[in-house]
Design an enzyme around this catalytic site. Structure first.
Site, PDB file in Angstrom:
ATOM      1  N   TYR A 135       0.836  -1.193   0.000  1.00  0.00           N
ATOM      2  CA  TYR A 135       0.000   0.000   0.000  1.00  0.00           C
ATOM      3  C   TYR A 135       0.874   1.247   0.000  1.00  0.00           C
ATOM      4  CZ  TYR A 135      -4.264  -2.577   1.163  1.00  0.00           C
ATOM      5  OH  TYR A 135      -5.339  -3.421   1.139  1.00  0.00           O
ATOM      6  N   TYR A 151      -0.764  -9.919   0.230  1.00  0.00           N
ATOM      7  CA  TYR A 151       0.267  -9.372   1.116  1.00  0.00           C
ATOM      8  C   TYR A 151       0.230 -10.052   2.481  1.00  0.00           C
ATOM      9  CZ  TYR A 151      -3.537  -6.269   2.821  1.00  0.00           C
ATOM     10  OH  TYR A 151      -4.705  -5.756   3.322  1.00  0.00           O
ATOM     11  N   ARG A 183      -3.078 -12.032   3.245  1.00  0.00           N
ATOM     12  CA  ARG A 183      -4.400 -11.640   2.747  1.00  0.00           C
ATOM     13  C   ARG A 183      -4.529 -12.025   1.278  1.00  0.00           C
ATOM     14  NH1 ARG A 183      -7.796  -8.114   4.262  1.00  0.00           N
ATOM     15  NH2 ARG A 183      -9.078  -9.849   3.597  1.00  0.00           N
ATOM     16  N   HIS A 217      -7.301  -8.236  -2.785  1.00  0.00           N
ATOM     17  CA  HIS A 217      -8.626  -7.646  -2.594  1.00  0.00           C
ATOM     18  C   HIS A 217      -8.586  -6.157  -2.885  1.00  0.00           C
ATOM     19  CE1 HIS A 217      -6.482  -7.199   1.242  1.00  0.00           C
ATOM     20  NE2 HIS A 217      -7.098  -6.038   1.317  1.00  0.00           N
ATOM     21  N   HIS A 243     -10.516  -2.720  -1.482  1.00  0.00           N
ATOM     22  CA  HIS A 243     -11.417  -2.165  -0.471  1.00  0.00           C
ATOM     23  C   HIS A 243     -12.446  -1.271  -1.165  1.00  0.00           C
ATOM     24  CE1 HIS A 243      -8.969  -3.253   3.134  1.00  0.00           C
ATOM     25  NE2 HIS A 243      -7.979  -3.229   2.258  1.00  0.00           N
TER      26      HIS A 243
END
Ligand SMILES: [Fe+2]
Lengths: 291, 220
Positions: A158, A197, A207, A210, A212
């Site tokens: 991120y 990640y 995870r 995905h 958000h």
């Protein structure tokens, strides 16, 4: 769709009634993944699988399992962040929460829905489009409402300073976008497929990829923040966040469909994901107060 | 997944898309400039509402995200666009104009769990209604957001007389009341769990919410 394929010990039926409780995370503190700091010893994947089985068994008799229980021990950060009391039901048909904020052309620009065009060059990764419709529970389109997305880059990192996963940042990708739904409730984003990640919920926690999503309905009570997953991800069985949704059919509603018709030749792959907002709008719209 | 068809409203309620946590990394996406400034600094009617978010251990929650939605001082709940007003040249969010009251605010908690909102006192959204700000709380670790309400202390008695709140013991009811700290400044802390836990609410109005959908108090 493979929102579930059983990881070895912990799937339906095999719910472990004698699961060891997962230790709650220690008091707060920012960490590399901005999540629960590592315990010594951190729970293993097997511990987490067992705790998921136990939580699913506990939830089996709930009246509805559309949303995750807020108390979900395998997601360790939930331990100190869920209320113990049941919510107070409010049935005032004129409640302020049955109206909601409005957004318009001042709030979103046309470029905001293309996450690949925010910088001087294109980001690395697999170019995709994600589109679908936002509906209320009666199937009516949610029109002119704000949709916001954010995601990791193709490497699973991120653009957030607290994300210290040692994967490369991409100078050409920030990873957030906005759009307004059209008259049919449609939204569309162009982006790159995010990477999986690691995080520190337990040892070897990853995870699944995905995006958000944040959504507004016509009523504040319809507000939804959620995550969209990609079909066939092998990490589904191991992820306590996806599996916090204890009902398989509900879990599958978080997984987009690959739609070949949406793929653009020699350009991008297409995914379709429709979103249904929970909440009371269906009732109050009929009373003639819909905007 | 189901492919709901457009034209005719579905006869049966469609199953909703489940909630998932906002996670820790929403900051560069959901936060926007002036998110907590519903009115400009120096507005003669402005009031400041502020507080902390605490977890079940009494520790501040540094990655909570709060959203507010409220009537304007006249009680109108129509809202107005412009919460995320952009500069067309840079694409940056530059804050609301100083005229329209959008009714919507978004405030990320600071590293110490503290948040601040500058707004106008909401008016009654229908005759004789007790005014309040609707508050929505998101956080990492919270799998499904939480709704609550902020009432100003001058409405304490009226709130206690509301039938929907009558069953709450006084110490629970107090969690829905801001505390006046100074002229035009109020404090409202949120406690996610345990002693003095904030009263959170839901809106089971729809035809699709079977009775008993809410967990039974104390059943865990
Ligand atoms: Fe994420």
């Amino acid at each position: 769709m493979t929102a579930q394929h059983p990881p070895p010990p912990a799937e339906p039926g095999s719910a472990a009634p004698h699961a060891q409780p997962v230790p709650p995370p220690p008091p707060h503190g920012a960490t590399a993944r901005g999540d629960a700091p590592p315990l010594s010893p951190a729970p293993s994947q097997a511990d987490i699988d067992e705790a998921i089985g136990a939580a699913h068994a506990r939830a089996a008799h709930a009246a509805t399992r559309d949303h995750p229980p807020r108390d979900f021990p395998p997601y360790r950060s939930s331990a100190l962040r869920h209320p113990l009391a049941a919510p107070l039901p409010l049935r005032d048909p004129e409640a302020v929460e049955l109206r909601g904020p409005v957004f318009g052309v001042t709030d979103v620009t046309a470029l905001d829905s293309d996450l690949t065009r925010r910088h001087h060059a294109e980001p690395l990764g697999e170019r995709i489009t994600v589109t679908g419709r936002v509906l209320d529970r009666r199937g009516r389109p949610v029109r002119g409402q704000l949709v916001e997305v954010w995601q990791a880059n193709a490497s699973g990192r991120y653009a957030h300073r607290l994300d210290q996963h040692p994967a490369p940042l991409d100078p050409h990708f920030t990873g957030f976008g906005r759009c307004l739904t059209d008259d049919e409730g449609r939204y569309a984003f162009t982006t790159i497929k995010p990477g999986a990640y690691p995080w520190r919920n337990h040892t070897n926690a990853w995870r699944p990829a995905h995006i958000h999503f944040s959504l507004f309905g016509d009523a504040f009570a319809q507000r939804l923040v959620t995550q969209m997953y990609f079909p066939g991800d092998p990490l589904f069985p191991y992820d306590p966040i996806l599996r916090s949704v204890t009902d398989l059919a509900a879990r599958e509603r978080l997984v987009a469909d690959y739609d070949h018709e949406l793929s653009v030749p020699e350009w991008s792959l297409g995914y379709r994901w429709d979103i249904v907002l929970d909440g009371p709008a269906a009732t109050w719209c009929e009373e003639g107060r819909a905007r | 997944m189901t492919e709901p068809t457009a034209a005719a409203p579905a006869a049966m309620p469609l199953p909703p898309t489940p909630s998932q946590t906002v996670g820790p990394f929403y900051g560069y996406a959901l936060s926007f400039a002036g998110g907590g400034d519903l009115v400009p600094a120096g507005h003669p009617e402005a009031l400041t509402l502020h507080g902390y978010v605490f977890d079940g251990a009494g520790e501040p929650v540094p990655d909570a995200l709060l959203e507010f939605w409220q009537a304007d001082p006249a009680g109108a709940t129509a809202g107005a666009p412009g919460s995320l007003r952009h500069d067309p040249a840079t694409g940056q969010v530059v804050g609301r104009d100083t005229v329209r009251f959008t009714g919507f605010a978004r405030v990320p908690a600071d590293a110490d769990g503290h948040w601040t909102l500058r707004t106008l006192a909401p008016g009654p959204h229908r005759p004789a209604a007790v005014p309040y700000l609707a508050l929505l709380l998101f956080a990492r670790g919270l799998l499904h957001h939480l709704h609550t309400r902020v009432h100003l202390p001058e409405h304490a008695e009226a709130l206690a007389a509301e039938p929907e709140f009558a069953a709450l013991p006084p110490e629970r009811l107090n969690t829905l009341l801001a505390v006046r700290e100074a002229e035009r400044r109020y404090r409202f802390d949120l406690r996610l769990q345990g002693e003095k836990e904030t009263v959170f609410c839901d809106f089971p109005l729809g035809p699709h919410q079977p009775p008993g959908a809410a967990p039974v108090p104390g059943a865990r």
